[in-house]
Design a protein around this motif. Structure first.
Motif, short mmCIF file in Angstrom:
data_model
loop_
_atom_site.label_atom_id
_atom_site.label_comp_id
_atom_site.label_asym_id
_atom_site.label_seq_id
_atom_site.Cartn_x
_atom_site.Cartn_y
_atom_site.Cartn_z
N GLU A 219 53.72 33.20 56.73
CA GLU A 219 52.91 33.83 55.70
C GLU A 219 53.61 35.06 55.11
OE1 GLU A 219 48.29 32.79 56.79
OE2 GLU A 219 49.31 34.30 58.01
N ARG A 220 54.23 35.83 55.95
CA ARG A 220 54.96 37.00 55.44
C ARG A 220 56.10 36.55 54.51
NH1 ARG A 220 53.79 41.93 57.42
NH2 ARG A 220 52.33 42.00 59.19
N ALA A 221 56.76 35.47 54.86
CA ALA A 221 57.83 34.96 54.01
C ALA A 221 57.27 34.46 52.68
CB ALA A 221 58.59 33.85 54.73
N ARG A 227 56.96 34.69 43.38
CA ARG A 227 57.56 35.21 42.15
C ARG A 227 56.52 35.61 41.12
NH1 ARG A 227 61.19 30.04 41.18
NH2 ARG A 227 59.17 29.19 41.88
N ASN A 228 55.29 35.21 41.33
CA ASN A 228 54.23 35.56 40.39
C ASN A 228 52.89 35.47 41.10
OD1 ASN A 228 53.37 32.73 40.25
ND2 ASN A 228 55.20 32.41 38.98
N LEU A 229 51.84 35.85 40.37
CA LEU A 229 50.50 35.88 40.94
C LEU A 229 50.05 34.49 41.39
CD1 LEU A 229 47.81 37.28 41.56
CD2 LEU A 229 47.22 37.08 39.13
N TYR A 230 50.36 33.47 40.59
CA TYR A 230 49.94 32.13 40.96
C TYR A 230 50.58 31.70 42.28
CZ TYR A 230 48.86 27.17 40.73
OH TYR A 230 48.39 25.91 41.02
N GLU A 231 51.88 31.96 42.43
CA GLU A 231 52.54 31.60 43.68
C GLU A 231 51.97 32.38 44.86
OE1 GLU A 231 56.77 31.83 43.50
OE2 GLU A 231 56.95 30.14 42.10
N PHE A 232 51.64 33.63 44.64
CA PHE A 232 51.02 34.43 45.71
C PHE A 232 49.73 33.77 46.17
CE2 PHE A 232 48.26 37.76 47.34
CZ PHE A 232 49.11 38.58 48.07
N ASP A 233 48.90 33.35 45.21
CA ASP A 233 47.63 32.72 45.56
C ASP A 233 47.82 31.31 46.12
OD1 ASP A 233 46.14 34.92 44.79
OD2 ASP A 233 45.78 34.19 42.75
N ASP A 234 48.77 30.57 45.56
CA ASP A 234 48.96 29.18 45.94
C ASP A 234 49.63 29.04 47.30
OD1 ASP A 234 48.69 26.38 45.04
OD2 ASP A 234 50.89 26.36 45.11
N ARG A 235 50.57 29.93 47.61
CA ARG A 235 51.36 29.81 48.83
C ARG A 235 50.85 30.66 49.99
NH1 ARG A 235 57.56 29.78 46.31
NH2 ARG A 235 57.18 28.10 44.79
N PHE A 236 50.03 31.67 49.64
CA PHE A 236 49.50 32.51 50.71
C PHE A 236 47.98 32.53 50.75
CE2 PHE A 236 47.92 36.91 51.65
CZ PHE A 236 47.81 36.71 53.03
N ALA A 238 45.44 30.89 49.23
CA ALA A 238 44.71 29.63 49.36
C ALA A 238 44.86 29.02 50.76
CB ALA A 238 45.15 28.65 48.28
N PRO A 239 46.07 28.79 51.25
CA PRO A 239 46.16 28.20 52.61
C PRO A 239 45.65 29.12 53.70
CG PRO A 239 48.35 28.77 51.75
CD PRO A 239 47.39 28.90 50.61
N HIS A 240 45.79 30.43 53.52
CA HIS A 240 45.31 31.37 54.54
C HIS A 240 43.81 31.24 54.74
CE1 HIS A 240 45.48 35.07 56.96
NE2 HIS A 240 44.38 35.46 56.33
N PHE A 241 43.08 30.92 53.66
CA PHE A 241 41.62 30.81 53.74
C PHE A 241 41.13 29.37 53.71
CE2 PHE A 241 42.16 35.21 52.20
CZ PHE A 241 41.41 35.86 53.15
N GLY A 242 42.03 28.41 53.84
CA GLY A 242 41.60 27.02 53.97
C GLY A 242 41.42 26.26 52.68
N TYR A 243 41.90 26.78 51.56
CA TYR A 243 41.80 26.07 50.30
C TYR A 243 43.03 25.19 50.10
CZ TYR A 243 38.03 29.35 49.40
OH TYR A 243 36.87 30.07 49.50
N ARG A 244 42.90 24.15 49.28
CA ARG A 244 43.99 23.18 49.10
C ARG A 244 45.15 23.77 48.29
NH1 ARG A 244 39.38 20.27 48.10
NH2 ARG A 244 39.74 20.34 45.84
N GLY A 245 44.86 24.77 47.52
CA GLY A 245 45.87 25.40 46.67
C GLY A 245 45.21 26.40 45.77
#
Length: 338
Positions: A219-221, A227-236, A238-245
């Motif tokens: 998760e830290r990686a 590189r942007n807000l969407y990637e922050f939400d999509d890669r960290f 969403a999965p951190h809280f159990g969402y598909r993306g």
């Protein structure tokens, strides 16, 4: 000419930009350029327990004289805290008018990071519910009014749309709220918002990567590499809280999908020239079909700006105080109707 609010409540004060803060960007940046108001003197620190053992830090400021007003609970925006300039301004004004104000630091934001390993997200209303249930009885005795700034407004509107969770919440106000999370993400990543986007992404990473945050190495990686807000939400997020993306996270938590469930008086204040939140998120909604919600949409004001002619107090704070008084939720008159 005054830029009056488009609202089912025409008695709200009109808004007209104050020079030199003309246009959505200068309205948004004004407090950064010249600084916000000084912090209130004193204040009480509360630590509110979450079911998993985390503690949310909150700051309570009371008026000099108890005027019988309900408690205001103020939630901040993305990467914000009790020290956010507009939050300090709101607290100073409402306390001066007679309301006690509690500024809630969401899970993982400063200064809650020292007492919580977890993190907030745009729709994590279970934390708001737990925080309200953890407040001392004497603070809740006259009821609660929720105010959400920016992303905190999405949290508040989702809470309202979920039915209020059996808590003594009397009314709610949301200011400059990204009610369509996907659209606001796309807007913030637009080329014209490059500076805003870079600043917010850096702040989000700094907040999320605090040493005390309960994160895996992966998760830290993911956070560091976004590189942007969407990637922050999509890669960290969403999965951190159990969402598909990211899209699942946005759709599951966007306030626009909860507005029809509002069962208590709710005021939405938003500027159509907000550079972070697209106007279409608001103009696409038929507000006349939402009887518990009053949406005051101004042509100008920027994002959490509303620096208007006639007062150094931001328009959204003055409009909030007037609206609450009209609803009988003001000092010395919380049950009056005007």
């Amino acid at each position: 000419m005054p830029r009056g609010p488009t609202s089912s409540n025409p008695s709200l004060p009109p808004f007209r930009e104050r020079a030199p803060w003309l246009g959505g960007d200068l309205q948004t940046l004004r407090n950064i350029i010249i600084g916000g108001p000084p912090e209130l003197f004193g204040g009480e620190r509360l630590l509110l327990a979450m079911p998993d053992g985390d503690l949310l830090a909150a700051r309570l400021d009371r008026p000099a004289t108890d005027a019988g007003a309900p408690l205001i609970v103020l939630t901040h925006g993305l990467a914000g805290s009790e020290s956010s300039r507009h939050g300090v301004a709101t607290a100073r004004y409402l306390v001066s008018q007679g309301w006690p104000v509690l500024r809630l630091n969401l899970r993982g934001s400063a200064p809650s990071r020292a007492t919580s390993g977890g993190r907030y997200h745009a729709g994590k209303t279970e934390d708001l519910v737990a925080a309200l249930r953890g407040l001392p009885t004497e603070l809740m005795s006259r009821g609660v009014v929720l105010i959400g700034n920016s992303l905190g407004g999405n949290l508040v509107l989702k809470f309202v749309g979920e039915g209020g969770h059996g808590l003594p919440v009397l009314a709610a106000v949301a200011v400059s709220t990204p009610i369509d999370l996907a659209a606001s993400c796309a807007r913030l990543m637009a080329p014209r918002n490059f500076v805003y986007h870079r600043y917010m992404l850096d702040e989000m990473k700094r907040e999320a990567l605090a040493p005390s945050a309960a994160l895996t190495a992966a998760e830290r990686a993911a956070i560091a590499g976004a590189r942007n807000l969407y990637e922050f939400d999509d890669r960290f997020v969403a999965p951190h809280f159990g969402y598909r993306g990211a899209q699942d996270y946005y759709e599951s938590n966007a306030a626009k999908n909860f507005l029809a469930g509002a069962r208590l008086p709710t005021l939405i204040l938003h500027a159509l020239d907000d550079p972070w939140v697209p106007a279409g998120s608001y103009t696409a909604i038929d507000w006349s079909n939402l009887p518990m919600i009053e949406a005051a949409l101004t042509q100008g004001g920027g994002h959490m700006g509303f620096h208007g002619v006639g007062s150094l107090t931001p328009w959204h704070d003055r409009a909030t105080a007037q609206w609450l008084t009209q609803k009988g939720l003001g000092p010395h008159g919380m049950f009056e109707t005007k």
